[in-house]
Design a protein around this motif. Sequence first.
Motif, PDB file in Angstrom:
ATOM      1  N   LYS A 192      -9.546  30.450  14.233  1.00 12.14           N
ATOM      2  CA  LYS A 192      -8.480  29.657  14.333  1.00 12.14           C
ATOM      3  C   LYS A 192      -8.401  28.396  13.463  1.00 12.14           C
ATOM      4  CE  LYS A 192      -6.853  30.866  18.689  1.00 12.14           C
ATOM      5  NZ  LYS A 192      -6.230  30.911  19.836  1.00 12.14           N
ATOM      6  N   TRP A 193      -9.668  27.853  12.864  1.00  9.78           N
ATOM      7  CA  TRP A 193      -9.840  26.813  12.006  1.00  9.78           C
ATOM      8  C   TRP A 193      -9.441  27.296  10.737  1.00  9.78           C
ATOM      9  CZ3 TRP A 193      -9.555  21.880  12.794  1.00  9.78           C
ATOM     10  CH2 TRP A 193      -9.965  21.287  13.968  1.00  9.78           C
ATOM     11  N   LYS A 194     -10.017  28.403  10.329  1.00  8.30           N
ATOM     12  CA  LYS A 194      -9.670  28.924   8.935  1.00  8.30           C
ATOM     13  C   LYS A 194      -8.238  29.319   8.683  1.00  8.30           C
ATOM     14  CE  LYS A 194     -14.283  30.794   7.388  1.00  8.30           C
ATOM     15  NZ  LYS A 194     -14.869  31.882   7.260  1.00  8.30           N
ATOM     16  N   THR A 195      -7.560  29.963   9.638  1.00  6.14           N
ATOM     17  CA  THR A 195      -6.056  30.321  10.022  1.00  6.14           C
ATOM     18  C   THR A 195      -5.425  28.850   9.552  1.00  6.14           C
ATOM     19  OG1 THR A 195      -6.425  32.159  11.372  1.00  6.14           O
ATOM     20  CG2 THR A 195      -4.511  31.019  11.149  1.00  6.14           C
ATOM     21  N   PHE A 196      -5.904  27.652  10.169  1.00 14.05           N
ATOM     22  CA  PHE A 196      -5.498  26.381  10.326  1.00 14.05           C
ATOM     23  C   PHE A 196      -5.231  26.009   8.728  1.00 14.05           C
ATOM     24  CE2 PHE A 196      -5.043  21.747  10.188  1.00 14.05           C
ATOM     25  CZ  PHE A 196      -3.809  21.669  10.759  1.00 14.05           C
ATOM     26  N   PHE A 197      -6.367  25.980   8.173  1.00 12.78           N
ATOM     27  CA  PHE A 197      -6.314  25.449   6.868  1.00 12.78           C
ATOM     28  C   PHE A 197      -5.900  26.425   5.742  1.00 12.78           C
ATOM     29  CE2 PHE A 197      -9.704  22.750   8.871  1.00 12.78           C
ATOM     30  CZ  PHE A 197      -9.292  21.577   8.397  1.00 12.78           C
ATOM     31  N   ASN A 198      -6.144  27.885   6.072  1.00 14.26           N
ATOM     32  CA  ASN A 198      -5.615  28.488   4.997  1.00 14.26           C
ATOM     33  C   ASN A 198      -3.951  28.976   5.051  1.00 14.26           C
ATOM     34  OD1 ASN A 198      -7.996  28.781   3.639  1.00 14.26           O
ATOM     35  ND2 ASN A 198      -8.781  30.392   5.275  1.00 14.26           N
ATOM     36  N   ILE A 199      -3.558  28.992   6.350  1.00 18.24           N
ATOM     37  CA  ILE A 199      -2.054  29.353   6.305  1.00 18.24           C
ATOM     38  C   ILE A 199      -1.165  28.096   6.935  1.00 18.24           C
ATOM     39  CG2 ILE A 199      -0.850  30.956   7.645  1.00 18.24           C
ATOM     40  CD1 ILE A 199      -2.781  32.145   5.670  1.00 18.24           C
ATOM     41  N   THR A 200      -1.559  27.582   8.167  1.00 13.77           N
ATOM     42  CA  THR A 200      -0.765  26.702   8.626  1.00 13.77           C
ATOM     43  C   THR A 200      -0.478  25.173   7.798  1.00 13.77           C
ATOM     44  OG1 THR A 200      -1.625  27.314  10.706  1.00 13.77           O
ATOM     45  CG2 THR A 200      -0.235  25.321  10.917  1.00 13.77           C
ATOM     46  N   LEU A 201      -1.669  24.757   7.384  1.00 17.54           N
ATOM     47  CA  LEU A 201      -1.441  23.450   6.720  1.00 17.54           C
ATOM     48  C   LEU A 201      -0.801  23.764   5.269  1.00 17.54           C
ATOM     49  CD1 LEU A 201      -2.281  20.624   6.846  1.00 17.54           C
ATOM     50  CD2 LEU A 201      -4.598  21.255   5.629  1.00 17.54           C
ATOM     51  N   PRO A 202      -1.065  24.656   4.528  1.00 10.54           N
ATOM     52  CA  PRO A 202      -0.300  24.755   3.221  1.00 10.54           C
ATOM     53  C   PRO A 202       1.079  24.963   3.672  1.00 10.54           C
ATOM     54  CG  PRO A 202      -2.234  26.376   3.333  1.00 10.54           C
ATOM     55  CD  PRO A 202      -2.264  25.603   4.474  1.00 10.54           C
ATOM     56  N   LEU A 203       1.521  25.685   4.539  1.00 14.17           N
ATOM     57  CA  LEU A 203       2.961  26.275   4.715  1.00 14.17           C
ATOM     58  C   LEU A 203       3.654  24.997   5.418  1.00 14.17           C
ATOM     59  CD1 LEU A 203       2.686  29.896   5.810  1.00 14.17           C
ATOM     60  CD2 LEU A 203       3.421  29.122   3.719  1.00 14.17           C
ATOM     61  N   THR A 204       3.104  24.018   5.960  1.00 16.40           N
ATOM     62  CA  THR A 204       3.466  22.952   6.567  1.00 16.40           C
ATOM     63  C   THR A 204       3.621  21.665   5.278  1.00 16.40           C
ATOM     64  OG1 THR A 204       1.469  22.138   7.659  1.00 16.40           O
ATOM     65  CG2 THR A 204       3.383  23.348   8.848  1.00 16.40           C
ATOM     66  N   VAL A 205       3.265  21.891   4.117  1.00 15.57           N
ATOM     67  CA  VAL A 205       3.178  20.970   3.268  1.00 15.57           C
ATOM     68  C   VAL A 205       4.607  20.314   3.015  1.00 15.57           C
ATOM     69  CG1 VAL A 205       2.994  20.407   0.660  1.00 15.57           C
ATOM     70  CG2 VAL A 205       0.930  21.329   2.193  1.00 15.57           C
ATOM     71  N   PRO A 206       5.667  20.877   2.869  1.00 11.66           N
ATOM     72  CA  PRO A 206       6.858  20.463   2.890  1.00 11.66           C
ATOM     73  C   PRO A 206       7.395  19.452   3.810  1.00 11.66           C
ATOM     74  CG  PRO A 206       7.075  22.927   2.518  1.00 11.66           C
ATOM     75  CD  PRO A 206       5.744  22.573   3.135  1.00 11.66           C
ATOM     76  N   GLY A 207       6.832  19.865   5.216  1.00 16.34           N
ATOM     77  CA  GLY A 207       7.052  18.836   6.389  1.00 16.34           C
ATOM     78  C   GLY A 207       6.127  17.574   6.148  1.00 16.34           C
ATOM     79  N   ILE A 208       5.050  17.986   5.683  1.00 12.29           N
ATOM     80  CA  ILE A 208       4.175  16.772   5.489  1.00 12.29           C
ATOM     81  C   ILE A 208       4.906  15.822   4.139  1.00 12.29           C
ATOM     82  CG2 ILE A 208       1.990  15.863   4.435  1.00 12.29           C
ATOM     83  CD1 ILE A 208       0.675  18.503   5.830  1.00 12.29           C
ATOM     84  N   ALA A 249      -1.549  37.596  11.583  1.00 12.43           N
ATOM     85  CA  ALA A 249      -1.968  38.319  10.518  1.00 12.43           C
ATOM     86  C   ALA A 249      -3.386  37.763  10.104  1.00 12.43           C
ATOM     87  CB  ALA A 249      -0.946  38.493   9.440  1.00 12.43           C
ATOM     88  N   SER A 250      -3.291  36.513  10.038  1.00  9.35           N
ATOM     89  CA  SER A 250      -4.679  35.752   9.705  1.00  9.35           C
ATOM     90  C   SER A 250      -5.891  36.079  10.494  1.00  9.35           C
ATOM     91  CB  SER A 250      -4.458  34.387   9.250  1.00  9.35           C
ATOM     92  OG  SER A 250      -5.378  33.561   9.148  1.00  9.35           O
ATOM     93  N   TYR A 251      -5.405  36.013  11.916  1.00 12.68           N
ATOM     94  CA  TYR A 251      -6.549  36.286  12.779  1.00 12.68           C
ATOM     95  C   TYR A 251      -7.225  37.742  12.776  1.00 12.68           C
ATOM     96  CZ  TYR A 251      -4.589  32.331  15.530  1.00 12.68           C
ATOM     97  OH  TYR A 251      -4.144  31.202  15.729  1.00 12.68           O
ATOM     98  N   ASP A 252      -6.101  38.581  12.603  1.00 12.98           N
ATOM     99  CA  ASP A 252      -6.082  40.133  12.586  1.00 12.98           C
ATOM    100  C   ASP A 252      -6.866  40.304  11.361  1.00 12.98           C
ATOM    101  OD1 ASP A 252      -5.192  42.801  13.462  1.00 12.98           O
ATOM    102  OD2 ASP A 252      -4.952  42.902  11.317  1.00 12.98           O
ATOM    103  N   LEU A 253      -6.968  39.567  10.336  1.00 10.87           N
ATOM    104  CA  LEU A 253      -7.811  39.993   9.168  1.00 10.87           C
ATOM    105  C   LEU A 253      -9.159  39.323   9.170  1.00 10.87           C
ATOM    106  CD1 LEU A 253      -4.716  39.367   6.403  1.00 10.87           C
ATOM    107  CD2 LEU A 253      -6.063  41.410   6.851  1.00 10.87           C
ATOM    108  N   GLY A 254      -9.388  38.560  10.187  1.00  6.47           N
ATOM    109  CA  GLY A 254     -10.822  38.050  10.496  1.00  6.47           C
ATOM    110  C   GLY A 254     -10.939  36.843  10.306  1.00  6.47           C
ATOM    111  N   ALA A 255     -10.041  36.024  10.200  1.00  7.76           N
ATOM    112  CA  ALA A 255     -10.049  34.450  10.060  1.00  7.76           C
ATOM    113  C   ALA A 255     -10.227  33.577  11.495  1.00  7.76           C
ATOM    114  CB  ALA A 255      -8.598  33.823   9.399  1.00  7.76           C
TER     115      ALA A 255
END
Lengths: 285, 368
Positions: free
Chosen positions: A192-208, A184-190
């Motif tokens: 790979k890097w922006k997707t990582f910082f906007n979606i992947t990183l915040p959503l893996t904060v519990p793991g971190i 969805a993030s790619y689809d909306l124009g982000a």
Amino acid sequence: MLKTKKIKQNAPVVPVLIWIGFLVGVPLIYVLALSFLSRDHLGNVVLEFTLDNYKRVVDPVYLKVFYSSFLLAALTGLITLLIGYPVAYFTANLESKKRSLAIILIILPFWISSLLRTYGWIILLGNTGLINNMLLKLNIIQQPLNMMYHFGTVLVGTTYMLIPFMIIAVFNSVGKLDRSLLEASYDLGASKWKTFFNITLPLTVPGIAGGFTLVFIPSLGMYFISDLLGGGMTIFLGNVINTQATRGRNKPLAAAFSVGMIVLVLIVLFIYSRVIRDKKEGLFL
Amino acid sequence: MQAPLLQLRTINKYYGRSHILKDISFDIMDGEFLTLLGPSGCGKTTILRCIAGLEDINSGDILLKGRSIKDLAPNKRNVNTVFQNYALFPHLNVYDNVAYGPRVKKSMSEKELRKRVADVMELVQMSGYEERMPHQLSGGQRQRIAIARALINEPDILLLDEPLGALDLKLRKYMQTELAQLQKQTKTTFVYVTHDQEEALNMSDRIVVISEGELQQMGSPREIYNTPANLFVADFIGDRNIKKVQLLEKNQEYCKVMLGRSIIDIKCSECVEGPYSTGETTILAIHMDKMRISCDEIPNSLSGEVRLIHYAGSQIRTEVDVDGEIITVVEYQRNNCDYEIGDKVSVSWEESGAVLLPMEEDAGESNA
């Protein structure tokens, strides 16, 4: 009537409570009680209430020990995160066969005694160790590099020892990530890097946060690493407790330091629970 | 005639050795509501993902406004997707979800963005929900936000992947009307994927029927419903009786066929041009709900014996045994005739309800 029903319902919990009580509760109470007791000149514990142990714990000399222990644990957490996150991320994105193999390889070192693995670092980093020998033979250096017995050497040891915990924690978190969110993030124009910082990183904060806690807490107590790799040049909490409980013959003081360490751990766990709670409300980052 | 907005040209797609899309070609016109319809696993979602750029194609080309987009990354294509599970970002509130596209593309100022978000939120009737988190919304509300999040980018094409699949029946019907209205209102081209023929027939300007990676038929809902191109479409769209018949005679007006011992005329212009000749076995497909049961003998009908009467809500489903072949008739009321199980009756149908189709190699697999 109602009371018996309640007792019946809770009955299966009782063995677990007894178990936990014996293994966690009793030792904790023992340590706590011990920390308020005195000792005689032979080092035997005597039943006499005192706050002297805690007075020594907050002595500036020992506060420095708390500080260096905290620094070591925090840096270990940070470095394992920086090295472990990419490893976990790429491992989680492998196809399933390669992924299982990678996980086995990450866990494999656990099968060897941690003491042996720490000695391995001496063979590598020592003045007559592999690295120095090689550099001397290649004439890159004339004098052996003094790589042993620094704060940094201990940090290398704890990082190496604990990095699998970080990798596994982040790996689980990345694995649970819903792929369609990234799409969805790619689809909306982000990108790979922006997707990582906007979606992947915040959503893996519990793991971190989980990985950080799993690394932070044990690195406070791994005194054998600072003994072997640090050579006692920097003193950490684990060493103080070990020394006072054995050679120092001062169990009450060791207990007081242990309580201090438990407080430090509780602070980290408190921060961890806050991060996780905020995550659920989506307020983080 | 205007140039098509999007052209798919002989697209082929493989996953390993399995051939997922086989020479798919069709055009999408600007402003139309096009539905890709087919059973699950037929490749319709894959087509959508190829258009979005989330899947690569092995051969063929995709042209948007005449320019090839097949090598563009998804974030470089001016198309947006409403995902099946909506894929709202769980850590962002509704406002930040909707604002995501313009923000990552830095296409407008925050002030302009506030106005745009307000506009699309009004469009999907979700004004006032900006501060909510996705998990605080119902399924229908999430779907509206997913649509708003896509529409704010003003895509050339909005791709919708079974967006109503997760909603309950009542809400689904309501959202069908809403979506069709939204499409007319925004004049955005919609490409809609569904396995639900009713959705497709209700909302679409045109339908593309797909089965096992192959395009079966393309046309208006009316064409698809009334004149199926082949046995698959006839079987998939609507409820039909599908029977093997013997073609006895064909001329300019009708085809004479034999079903069991009954000889009947099928009047339809298409049948006459059909690729079958006298003496061959062909397929007769008749919409169950365009059939009638009469107690009297009437010409050009099938006579048989009532086997089963089933009352299903507003419908009456009756099974009639015609020389060993079971014909199912769906009626909404009894026609001048009170039949009981075991009665001899005549079954007739509206002319538009029946079609003749050529036999296919795998015809035996259909529920004939």
